[in-house]
Motif scaffolding. Structure first.
Motif, PDB file in Angstrom:
ATOM      1  N   LEU A   1       0.834  -1.200   0.000  1.00  0.00           N
ATOM      2  CA  LEU A   1       0.000   0.000   0.000  1.00  0.00           C
ATOM      3  C   LEU A   1       0.871   1.253   0.000  1.00  0.00           C
ATOM      4  O   LEU A   1       0.627   2.206  -0.759  1.00  0.00           O
ATOM      5  N   LEU A   2       1.927   1.257   0.810  1.00  0.00           N
ATOM      6  CA  LEU A   2       2.880   2.370   0.836  1.00  0.00           C
ATOM      7  C   LEU A   2       3.597   2.481  -0.510  1.00  0.00           C
ATOM      8  O   LEU A   2       3.779   3.586  -1.038  1.00  0.00           O
ATOM      9  N   HIS A   3       4.005   1.358  -1.055  1.00  0.00           N
ATOM     10  CA  HIS A   3       4.700   1.325  -2.344  1.00  0.00           C
ATOM     11  C   HIS A   3       3.877   2.013  -3.431  1.00  0.00           C
ATOM     12  O   HIS A   3       4.393   2.853  -4.177  1.00  0.00           O
ATOM     13  N   GLU A   4       2.610   1.659  -3.521  1.00  0.00           N
ATOM     14  CA  GLU A   4       1.773   2.186  -4.588  1.00  0.00           C
ATOM     15  C   GLU A   4       1.295   3.613  -4.306  1.00  0.00           C
ATOM     16  O   GLU A   4       1.386   4.491  -5.159  1.00  0.00           O
ATOM     17  N   ALA A   5       0.777   3.849  -3.112  1.00  0.00           N
ATOM     18  CA  ALA A   5       0.145   5.123  -2.813  1.00  0.00           C
ATOM     19  C   ALA A   5       1.137   6.255  -2.592  1.00  0.00           C
ATOM     20  O   ALA A   5       0.802   7.423  -2.784  1.00  0.00           O
ATOM     21  N   VAL A   6       2.362   5.923  -2.177  1.00  0.00           N
ATOM     22  CA  VAL A   6       3.366   6.943  -1.878  1.00  0.00           C
ATOM     23  C   VAL A   6       4.621   6.768  -2.721  1.00  0.00           C
ATOM     24  O   VAL A   6       5.152   7.729  -3.284  1.00  0.00           O
ATOM     25  N   GLY A   7       5.115   5.534  -2.838  1.00  0.00           N
ATOM     26  CA  GLY A   7       6.393   5.279  -3.496  1.00  0.00           C
ATOM     27  C   GLY A   7       6.461   5.791  -4.925  1.00  0.00           C
ATOM     28  O   GLY A   7       7.408   6.484  -5.299  1.00  0.00           O
ATOM     29  N   HIS A   8       5.465   5.471  -5.739  1.00  0.00           N
ATOM     30  CA  HIS A   8       5.493   5.925  -7.133  1.00  0.00           C
ATOM     31  C   HIS A   8       5.501   7.443  -7.221  1.00  0.00           C
ATOM     32  O   HIS A   8       6.149   8.020  -8.100  1.00  0.00           O
ATOM     33  N   GLY A   9       4.799   8.086  -6.315  1.00  0.00           N
ATOM     34  CA  GLY A   9       4.767   9.540  -6.319  1.00  0.00           C
ATOM     35  C   GLY A   9       6.087  10.188  -5.950  1.00  0.00           C
ATOM     36  O   GLY A   9       6.262  11.402  -6.124  1.00  0.00           O
ATOM     37  N   LEU A  10       7.037   9.402  -5.452  1.00  0.00           N
ATOM     38  CA  LEU A  10       8.355   9.920  -5.071  1.00  0.00           C
ATOM     39  C   LEU A  10       9.430   9.580  -6.101  1.00  0.00           C
ATOM     40  O   LEU A  10      10.610   9.804  -5.855  1.00  0.00           O
ATOM     41  N   GLU A  11       9.030   9.051  -7.254  1.00  0.00           N
ATOM     42  CA  GLU A  11       9.988   8.792  -8.332  1.00  0.00           C
ATOM     43  C   GLU A  11      10.273  10.087  -9.088  1.00  0.00           C
ATOM     44  O   GLU A  11       9.367  10.890  -9.356  1.00  0.00           O
ATOM     45  N   GLY A  12      11.549  10.293  -9.427  1.00  0.00           N
ATOM     46  CA  GLY A  12      12.016  11.580  -9.915  1.00  0.00           C
ATOM     47  C   GLY A  12      11.332  12.105 -11.149  1.00  0.00           C
ATOM     48  O   GLY A  12      11.073  13.310 -11.257  1.00  0.00           O
ATOM     49  N   ASP A  13      11.013  11.234 -12.114  1.00  0.00           N
ATOM     50  CA  ASP A  13      10.435  11.736 -13.364  1.00  0.00           C
ATOM     51  C   ASP A  13       9.071  12.365 -13.154  1.00  0.00           C
ATOM     52  O   ASP A  13       8.750  13.411 -13.739  1.00  0.00           O
ATOM     53  N   PHE A  14       8.237  11.764 -12.300  1.00  0.00           N
ATOM     54  CA  PHE A  14       6.924  12.349 -12.031  1.00  0.00           C
ATOM     55  C   PHE A  14       7.052  13.729 -11.377  1.00  0.00           C
ATOM     56  O   PHE A  14       6.249  14.625 -11.622  1.00  0.00           O
ATOM     57  N   ASN A  15       8.056  13.895 -10.539  1.00  0.00           N
ATOM     58  CA  ASN A  15       8.227  15.165  -9.836  1.00  0.00           C
ATOM     59  C   ASN A  15       8.881  16.221 -10.714  1.00  0.00           C
ATOM     60  O   ASN A  15       8.557  17.412 -10.617  1.00  0.00           O
ATOM     61  N   ARG A  16       9.790  15.816 -11.586  1.00  0.00           N
ATOM     62  CA  ARG A  16      10.375  16.772 -12.529  1.00  0.00           C
ATOM     63  C   ARG A  16       9.301  17.336 -13.457  1.00  0.00           C
ATOM     64  O   ARG A  16       9.313  18.534 -13.794  1.00  0.00           O
ATOM     65  N   LYS A  17       8.359  16.488 -13.836  1.00  0.00           N
ATOM     66  CA  LYS A  17       7.292  16.921 -14.739  1.00  0.00           C
ATOM     67  C   LYS A  17       6.133  17.593 -14.000  1.00  0.00           C
ATOM     68  O   LYS A  17       5.199  18.083 -14.640  1.00  0.00           O
ATOM     69  N   GLY A  18       6.187  17.590 -12.668  1.00  0.00           N
ATOM     70  CA  GLY A  18       5.160  18.254 -11.884  1.00  0.00           C
ATOM     71  C   GLY A  18       3.826  17.556 -11.848  1.00  0.00           C
ATOM     72  O   GLY A  18       2.794  18.194 -11.597  1.00  0.00           O
ATOM     73  N   VAL A  19       3.803  16.242 -12.066  1.00  0.00           N
ATOM     74  CA  VAL A  19       2.534  15.523 -12.114  1.00  0.00           C
ATOM     75  C   VAL A  19       2.288  14.662 -10.876  1.00  0.00           C
ATOM     76  O   VAL A  19       1.259  13.988 -10.789  1.00  0.00           O
ATOM     77  N   SER A  20       3.204  14.676  -9.911  1.00  0.00           N
ATOM     78  CA  SER A  20       3.035  13.898  -8.698  1.00  0.00           C
ATOM     79  C   SER A  20       2.370  14.743  -7.608  1.00  0.00           C
ATOM     80  O   SER A  20       2.538  15.966  -7.557  1.00  0.00           O
ATOM     81  N   ALA A  21       1.638  14.074  -6.728  1.00  0.00           N
ATOM     82  CA  ALA A  21       1.054  14.758  -5.579  1.00  0.00           C
ATOM     83  C   ALA A  21       2.137  15.304  -4.654  1.00  0.00           C
ATOM     84  O   ALA A  21       1.852  16.147  -3.790  1.00  0.00           O
ATOM     85  N   PHE A  22       3.391  14.858  -4.840  1.00  0.00           N
ATOM     86  CA  PHE A  22       4.498  15.313  -3.995  1.00  0.00           C
ATOM     87  C   PHE A  22       5.416  16.305  -4.711  1.00  0.00           C
ATOM     88  O   PHE A  22       6.454  16.689  -4.173  1.00  0.00           O
TER      89      PHE A  22
END
Length: 473
Positions: free
Chosen positions: A251-272
């Motif tokens: 649950l942590l892996h899916e709900a939080v972990g993916h959102g902490l991967e660099g590409d999603f955050n560089r593109k500004g599409v992550s909740a984080f």
């Protein structure tokens, strides 16, 4: 040592010639490499007393990548030859274009070994593996008269990789993997339910085939199926939820972990995205991605760009402190690579991916946490789930869950789902157990059509006010 070790430069490729082709392809680029791979895998499946599947697969090839800015050119082939390299270089070169880039520094080397390089396919004879699966079937049926079907599987693979970089650095890794899975169906009073158990890691099959090991796996599968036979329809509504240790970390892996991967955050599409330094979880919550744990399914000595794996703290005491990075995203975000550049194989481009992602121990007694649960759900096992990376919203199915009233565990529940979003759920945590555990070695993670082995883990968690979907009002 691995038999017939993969040495493409000593066999079909001249290293100097391959390096010249790579350097020409990367003229004006920021980064790139030649990634060579050979993989062999075998699987055996026994279903209802008969061998249903016996497969062996062997593949090899290379991928050549040229990176400039946010663009990457990638070409791959199954033919490992200079002529194939030249054709791939022409294709990858199109992404670089004209102009001068500054070639990124090479990754640091490492002599660390996290797992054996023994070939897990050569440890035991085929006939012995078949006989072990038949023993598993017989043992399960003798253990419980309600067993009407047994499915047991063994799988093993050996992945050998070699990376050649433009500055002449040459790095390799040999990665074994083995897994045993057992599933049973119990029937009682006309009702049938399933229970499954298993695990493995970067090990050989020998340990998994020991009788004391697989008998424990059989007992656990039967226990879960027995629990489900007595389960009642889950309620729906807002409940306090206690989540068990180990595999529920998915649950942590899916709900939080993916959102902490660099590409999603560089593109500004992550909740984080853009939240480094902010509180994104309850105090006491520390989340780590660690690819350096010996023999674990998600561990890698080096990632698929040649960067040594590391223990990376992502959330510390509730504060977001970092993201998982490959080389390209790290460079574009002005930070260091974290050893999370992973790819499924030579036909795939690397991207930021998790290794073993988990929440570390807290100080709370799980028994006291359970006693504090007045009217809630105790979720012990999870199956599949869905997550939206942009907002962290998730829906997860519980494979083993119980109703709790006034701290007393009651009836088992069937059809329970946990619904919420990662950032909010992390803020709802009001208890963190001291019973941390990693999963038994069963995780696979999908992203952009690529699958890689991963690990998850956590201690018991108590969350206040989570939405539970069920089949009863």
């Amino acid at each position: 040592m691995a038999e017939d070790r993969f040495r493409p430069f000593e066999t079909r490729l001249d290293e100097a010639e391959a390096l010249a082709v790579l350097r020409e392809a990367l003229s004006g680029a920021d980064d790139g490499e030649i990634f060579l791979e050979r993989k062999r895998s075998e699987a055996l499946v026994l279903d209802d007393g008969r061998i249903r599947q016996a497969s062996y697969d062997a593949s090899e090839g290379f991928g050549l990548r040229a990176v400039r800015g946010e663009v990457a050119g990638y070409a791959h082939a199954t033919e490992i030859s200079i002529s194939a390299l030249r054709r791939a270089a022409e294709t990858a070169r199109l992404a670089v274009g004209e102009g001068g880039g500054t070639l990124a520094d090479a990754p640091a080397g490492t002599n660390r070994r996290l797992y054996t390089d023994e070939n897990p396919l050569s440890g035991s004879e085929f006939a012995i593996r078949v006989e072990t699966l038949r023993e598993i079937d017989s043992f399960a049926r003798e253990l419980d008269a309600r067993v009407v079907q047994v499915t047991a599987s063994m799988a093993a693979s050996l992945q050998e990789i070699e990376i050649l970089r433009p500055e002449g650095l040459r790095i390799g890794d040999i990665r074994p993997m083995a897994r045993l899975n057992i599933s049973v169906i119990l029937e009682e009073n006309g009702r049938r339910e399933t229970g499954s158990s298993g695990g493995g890691g970067r090990i050989t099959l020998d340990g998994l085939m020991q009788r004391e090991h697989w008998q424990g796996v059989v007992r656990e599968a039967i226990r879960i199926a027995g629990v489900n036979l007595g389960a009642v329809a889950a309620p729906a509504g807002q409940f306090d939820v206690m989540v068990g240790p180990g595999w529920p970390g998915v649950l942590l892996h899916e709900a939080v972990g993916h959102g902490l991967e660099g590409d999603f955050n560089r593109k500004g599409v992550s909740a984080f995205s853009g939240r480094i330094g902010e509180q994104v979880a309850a105090r006491g919550v520390t989340v780590v991605d660690d690819g350096t744990i010996a023999d674990r399914r998600g561990s890698v000595t080096i990632d698929d760009e040649g960067t040594p794996s590391a223990r990376n703290v992502l959330i510390e005491d509730g504060i977001l402190v970092g993201y998982m990075q490959d080389r390209q995203n790290a460079r574009l975000m002005g930070v260091a690579p974290t050893g999370n550049g992973r790819r499924e194989g030579y036909a795939h481009i690397p991207m930021p991916r998790m290794t073993n992602t988990f929440m570390i121990d807290g100080k709370d007694d799980p028994k006291a946490m359970l006693a504090d649960l007045k009217d809630g759900i105790y979720a012990v096992g999870f199956g599949g789930g869905q997550v939206d990376i942009t907002n962290g919203k998730f829906v997860f199915n519980c494979t083993e869950a119980y109703r709790v009233r006034n701290g007393v565990v009651g009836e088992a529940l069937k059809g329970a789902t946990l619904i919420g979003d990662g950032p909010t759920a992390m803020g709802l945590i009001r208890g963190i157990g001291n019973d941390f555990a990693l999963d038994p070695g069963v995780g696979n993670c999908g992203k952009a059509g690529q699958w890689v082995p991963v690990g998850v883990g956590q201690p018991s968690l108590l969350l206040g006010g989570l939405t539970v979907g069920g089949s009863a009002a």
